[in-house]
Design a protein around this motif. Structure first.
Motif, PDB file in Angstrom:
ATOM      1  N   ASN A 113      21.923  45.729  83.256  1.00 18.86           N
ATOM      2  CA  ASN A 113      22.763  46.741  83.903  1.00 18.86           C
ATOM      3  C   ASN A 113      24.196  46.680  83.388  1.00 18.86           C
ATOM      4  O   ASN A 113      24.825  47.722  83.169  1.00 18.86           O
ATOM      5  CB  ASN A 113      22.739  46.576  85.426  1.00 18.86           C
ATOM      6  N   SER A 114      24.699  45.486  83.171  1.00 20.05           N
ATOM      7  CA  SER A 114      26.048  45.324  82.644  1.00 20.05           C
ATOM      8  C   SER A 114      26.156  45.906  81.236  1.00 20.05           C
ATOM      9  O   SER A 114      27.135  46.592  80.911  1.00 20.05           O
ATOM     10  CB  SER A 114      26.417  43.843  82.629  1.00 20.05           C
ATOM     11  N   GLU A 115      25.168  45.657  80.401  1.00 21.65           N
ATOM     12  CA  GLU A 115      25.161  46.199  79.042  1.00 21.65           C
ATOM     13  C   GLU A 115      25.080  47.727  79.060  1.00 21.65           C
ATOM     14  O   GLU A 115      25.785  48.391  78.292  1.00 21.65           O
ATOM     15  CB  GLU A 115      23.983  45.632  78.241  1.00 21.65           C
ATOM     16  N   LEU A 116      24.253  48.271  79.932  1.00 23.94           N
ATOM     17  CA  LEU A 116      24.142  49.730  80.030  1.00 23.94           C
ATOM     18  C   LEU A 116      25.435  50.362  80.518  1.00 23.94           C
ATOM     19  O   LEU A 116      25.860  51.400  80.004  1.00 23.94           O
ATOM     20  CB  LEU A 116      22.979  50.115  80.955  1.00 23.94           C
ATOM     21  N   LEU A 117      26.072  49.730  81.485  1.00 22.54           N
ATOM     22  CA  LEU A 117      27.340  50.230  81.994  1.00 22.54           C
ATOM     23  C   LEU A 117      28.401  50.194  80.898  1.00 22.54           C
ATOM     24  O   LEU A 117      29.164  51.148  80.730  1.00 22.54           O
ATOM     25  CB  LEU A 117      27.798  49.416  83.203  1.00 22.54           C
ATOM     26  N   GLN A 118      28.445  49.112  80.135  1.00 21.72           N
ATOM     27  CA  GLN A 118      29.401  49.014  79.033  1.00 21.72           C
ATOM     28  C   GLN A 118      29.148  50.093  77.989  1.00 21.72           C
ATOM     29  O   GLN A 118      30.073  50.713  77.480  1.00 21.72           O
ATOM     30  CB  GLN A 118      29.333  47.626  78.388  1.00 21.72           C
ATOM     31  N   GLN A 119      27.870  50.327  77.688  1.00 14.73           N
ATOM     32  CA  GLN A 119      27.522  51.358  76.718  1.00 14.73           C
ATOM     33  C   GLN A 119      27.958  52.739  77.222  1.00 14.73           C
ATOM     34  O   GLN A 119      28.500  53.539  76.467  1.00 14.73           O
ATOM     35  CB  GLN A 119      26.021  51.350  76.443  1.00 14.73           C
ATOM     36  N   GLU A 120      27.733  53.023  78.506  1.00 17.03           N
ATOM     37  CA  GLU A 120      28.163  54.298  79.082  1.00 17.03           C
ATOM     38  C   GLU A 120      29.680  54.435  79.018  1.00 17.03           C
ATOM     39  O   GLU A 120      30.195  55.504  78.686  1.00 17.03           O
ATOM     40  CB  GLU A 120      27.683  54.420  80.526  1.00 17.03           C
ATOM     41  N   ASN A 121      30.396  53.357  79.320  1.00 14.96           N
ATOM     42  CA  ASN A 121      31.859  53.384  79.256  1.00 14.96           C
ATOM     43  C   ASN A 121      32.335  53.623  77.828  1.00 14.96           C
ATOM     44  O   ASN A 121      33.283  54.386  77.605  1.00 14.96           O
ATOM     45  CB  ASN A 121      32.454  52.088  79.790  1.00 14.96           C
TER      46      ASN A 121
END
Length: 67
Positions: free
Chosen positions: A47-55
Motif C-alpha cells: 500500500n505504501s508503494e502504491l501510494l508513493q507511485q500515485e503521488n
C-alpha cells in the motif's frame, strides 16, 4: 543469492520445528501467527508503494500541466 537465503531460512525453520519438542498444534498456532504478521507487513508495504507511485504520477501530471 536470494534463493539461497530463502532455502537457508526454510531449512532453519524446519530444523527448529523438529527440534523444538512442541506439539503440532503449538507449531501450527505459532506459524499462523507469524503468517498473519508477515501478511500485514506485506500489505502495508504494498500500500505504501502504491501510494508513493500515485503521488509521483500526480506530481508529474501537475508538472506537465504547468509547462
Amino acid at each position: 543469492m536470494n534463493n539461497l537465503k530463502l532455502k537457508k531460512l526454510d531449512e532453519a525453520i524446519r530444523s527448529d520445528i523438529q527440534n523444538s519438542g512442541l506439539s503440532i498444534g503449538s507449531v501450527y498456532y505459532i506459524l499462523k501467527s507469524i503468517q498473519h504478521d508477515v501478511e500485514f507487513s506485506f500489505m502495508s508495504s504494498l500500500n505504501s508503494e502504491l501510494l508513493q507511485q500515485e503521488n509521483d504520477n500526480t506530481a508529474e501530471a501537475t508538472k506537465n500541466k504547468s509547462e
